[in-house]
Write an enzyme that holds these catalytic residues in place. Sequence first.
Site, PDB file in Angstrom:
ATOM      1  N   GLY A 152       2.185   1.545   3.746  1.00 38.79           N
ATOM      2  CA  GLY A 152       2.814   0.363   4.492  1.00 38.79           C
ATOM      3  C   GLY A 152       3.252  -0.721   3.568  1.00 38.79           C
TER       4      GLY A 152
ATOM      5  N   GLY B  10       0.863  -1.176  -0.155  1.00 37.05           N
ATOM      6  CA  GLY B  10       0.050  -0.016   0.061  1.00 37.05           C
ATOM      7  C   GLY B  10       0.949   1.360   0.023  1.00 37.05           C
ATOM      8  N   GLY B  11       0.222   2.395   0.193  1.00 34.39           N
ATOM      9  CA  GLY B  11       0.874   3.610   0.042  1.00 34.39           C
ATOM     10  C   GLY B  11       1.875   3.912   1.385  1.00 34.39           C
TER      11      GLY B  11
ATOM     12  CE  LYS C  53      -1.844  -1.877   5.954  1.00 33.00           C
ATOM     13  NZ  LYS C  53      -3.198  -1.559   5.612  1.00 33.00           N
TER      14      LYS C  53
ATOM     15  CG  ASP D  83      -9.815   4.016   0.293  1.00 32.72           C
ATOM     16  OD1 ASP D  83     -10.172   4.695  -0.861  1.00 32.72           O
ATOM     17  OD2 ASP D  83      -8.747   3.737   0.528  1.00 32.72           O
TER      18      ASP D  83
END
Length: 172
Positions: free
Chosen positions: A4, A1-2, A21, A115
């Site tokens: 993590g 992800g952005g 994560k 989201d």
Amino acid sequence: GGIGVIYSAEHLTLGSRVAIKVLRGAAAKDAAEIARLRREAQVQVSIHHPNVVQTLDLDQMPDGSLYVVMELLRGRTLAEKMRGGPVSPSVAVPVFREVCRGLAACHAHGVVHRDLKPGNIFLCHDRTVKVLDFGMSKTDSSETLTQEGFTLGTPEYMAPEQCTGAEVEPRT
């Protein structure tokens, strides 16, 4: 992800494969991002449903960084599948059905995702569909992690109410 990175690991006590994560870079020290990761784990652990990724643990590393242990999923996101071209109705309808089941479970627990997008929908090899990434979710009891005048989410997938800063509810 952005913000993590997710690692595949072995749970030493249970002997099973898991996903871990961890926040990376500046996000690992950012209080708002740490609070989002904590809330993501707390939200996911509260929802026991086959169409919602399951969180197993939340802990800190020796340096104080938070990490979340989740079920390890095998497959790809809907966004990755869509890079190959449009998804046929025979694929899209069953995916949509399972996403709706997962969201219904979230809504029953007072959680609004905020989201939902193809990158947060995971298509498992066993044909199970999982809703991922509850870092921007809103719960009935959650504190506000956004600043006045700011909205969170991916604009291309946000409901008009969310874009304008109106109250977000399950229908949005």
